[in-house]
Each structure stands twice: as C-alpha cells, then as structure tokens.
Design an enzyme around this catalytic site. Structure first.
Site, PDB file in Angstrom:
ATOM      1  CE1 TYR A 181      20.259  22.964 -30.598  1.00  0.00           C
ATOM      2  CE2 TYR A 181      20.785  20.654 -30.266  1.00  0.00           C
ATOM      3  CZ  TYR A 181      20.151  21.809 -29.856  1.00  0.00           C
ATOM      4  OH  TYR A 181      19.404  21.798 -28.696  1.00  0.00           O
ATOM      5  N   PRO A 189      21.191  21.932 -17.840  1.00  0.00           N
ATOM      6  CG  PRO A 189      22.064  19.773 -17.957  1.00  0.00           C
ATOM      7  CD  PRO A 189      21.719  20.958 -18.810  1.00  0.00           C
ATOM      8  CB  THR A 225      23.501  34.756  -7.106  1.00  0.00           C
ATOM      9  OG1 THR A 225      23.115  33.866  -6.054  1.00  0.00           O
ATOM     10  CG2 THR A 225      22.265  35.183  -7.877  1.00  0.00           C
TER      11      THR A 225
END
Length: 280
Positions: free
Chosen positions: A59, A205, A210
């Site tokens: 990161y 998480p 859809t």
C-alpha cells in the site's frame, strides 16, 4: 439491538482485538489535503474503539505504514497494527510476488522502521510466491520470529491445502482471504480456520453483487432499519467467531456505519434468507 456474537477475539490465543477492524488500504498519503483526511480517519477509528488496523508494504510501497505511524504513534496498548510483506516493486513499477528470504527480511526491517516499532505483533505473508519454496518463505518468517522482530505469523489468499502445508512449518494464527456475503469461494478455508481457532480476516468484506442479490440484502436491511453494509458485516460476524472483518473506507460516516454493525443482531429468518443467496 443486542449482539448475539462475541465482540472480541484472541489472535493466537493471546492477542485480543475487537472483531471489526479497519483496512487502511484506501488511506492515501498524498496530496496534502487527502493525507490530512487519512490521518484524521485513522485517529477517529481508534477513538471509536478500533483495535485492529491492517496495512501492507504494497500500500503505497510503505507510505501507508508511515501514514499510520504519523497518525497513531505512540500506539495505544490495545491497538494492533498488522502489516503484510511478500510483494515487491519492479523497475518497471509493476508489482510481483516476491518471497525470497532477503526480500522478506528487508521488507520486515523497513516495516519496523516505518511503523516505529521493535516488533511486528502480527506479520502476514501477502501472497505465497510460487517461485520460492514455501519452506524458505515461512522459514524466514520463523527466523524473524525467533529473532524477536515478529510476534505472530499469518497468511493471505491461501487454499486449505496451502494452509495445511504452512502449518507444518510455522504456527499460523491468521488468514486473510477475500470473502463476503456474496463471495464465499473460501468457505472451506474459513471452516478450516474455525476448526483450528485461526483468525480469519476477510478483505473486501462488503460486496455489491448482482441486482437481485442486492435487492434481497436491501430488503433485510429495510426490515431491520439498518443499512445493507451493516447487514453484510453483521452476517460476517455471525458466520464464525474467528471472523474479523477489516472494511476499508476514507469516510468518517462510513467508518461509524461499519462499526455500528457490531451491535446488530440478525434474526434467524433473515439470516436464513441471506444464507440462501446465490453467490459467485
């Protein structure tokens, strides 16, 4: 609503953290105004009781670790900042899996310096490097543990077979795999972690899924008077006592929304509906 799940977990049997942490991946170190907001969010998370923050060498190539140190050092005694190593930047700027012992050692030393600590209480191997023997990768982490630079060892994005193989070499106390309400590919890994008492840190998480699945989650959220994000996090917390979600955000409002999920109880009927969702 009162929670029916425990709110803390002891990683490795002794390192107690709150079960809902913070993923620091999206906290940027530049430009200056964004950095200021990132520092403020990290500090606010700790003020709100977060005791687990996840970062990585990847990161910002260490910039994220430095950001957290600037925001939070000296760290509260109950705060665990865990980092990950095993990915290196190539001259082209691209990232590659890199578990060579000398690279792992260098990245640990850099993490110690950037985080301003003498020991990383939980160090996770970001990915297994297929070009380096696993015994060399984990053997190096075990040596660093013996030297006192690392407290506990975890893995990320592993299969059950890889977890079993790793546990023959070191004591694995955590696994960080992609997992959420709509993405349960790693159900077998989570079940293995549950059986062994290994912390399972799902990254990403909260998922969108859809439209039909979103509608069902939204319906449950409306019935409970909460948000879909809170439903998704509450489902994870209820999935297994070893689950420690680490949602990432740059918004204080979202941070507060996420943390409120620790107090959400999912009634069995809603839980059953969520369990039955078709997932990818």
């Amino acid at each position: 609503m009162a929670s029916t799940t425990t709110t803390t977990f002891r990683i490795g049997g002794d390192l107690e953290v709150g079960r809902l942490g913070l993923g620091a991946m999206h906290l940027s170190a530049e430009p200056a105004d964004v950095r200021a907001a990132s520092l403020a969010l990290a500090r606010r998370a700790v003020e709100l009781g977060v005791t687990l923050i996840d970062t990585a060498h990847l990161y910002g190539w260490g910039a994220n670790e430095e950001l957290l140190a600037e925001a939070l050092h000296p760290y509260p005694k109950d705060l665990l900042v865990t980092t990950k190593i095993g990915i290196s930047r190539q001259p082209s700027g691209e990232a590659r899996l890199d578990g060579r012992p000398e690279v792992l050692r260098h990245q640990v030393d850099e993490a110690l310096r950037r985080l301003r600590v003498e020991r990383i209480e939980l160090l996770q191997l970001h990915r297994i490097d297929p070009e380096t023997p696993l015994s060399d990768q984990l053997g190096t982490l075990r040596d660093l543990q013996t030297e006192g630079k690392v407290g506990r060892i975890g893995l990320s994005e592993v299969t059950v077979a890889e977890l079993d193989q790793a546990r023959e070499i070191v004591d694995v106390v955590s696994v960080q795999n992609r997992y959420n309400l709509l993405d349960r590919e790693h159900d077998p890994v989570l079940d293995a972690c549950t059986a062994a008492g290994i912390a399972f840190l799902p990254w990403r998480p909260v998922a969108h899924g859809t439209s039909g699945e979103r509608a069902e989650v939204a319906a449950v959220a409306a019935e409970l008077g909460v948000t879909a994000t809170q439903v998704a996090l509450a489902w994870l917390l209820d999935r297994s006592p070893v689950v420690l979600p680490i949602p990432s955000t740059t918004s204080t409002a979202h941070l507060e929304e996420n943390l409120a999920a620790t107090g959400l109880r999912l009634p069995q009927s809603q839980r059953d509906r969520l369990d039955r969702l078709t997932v990818g």
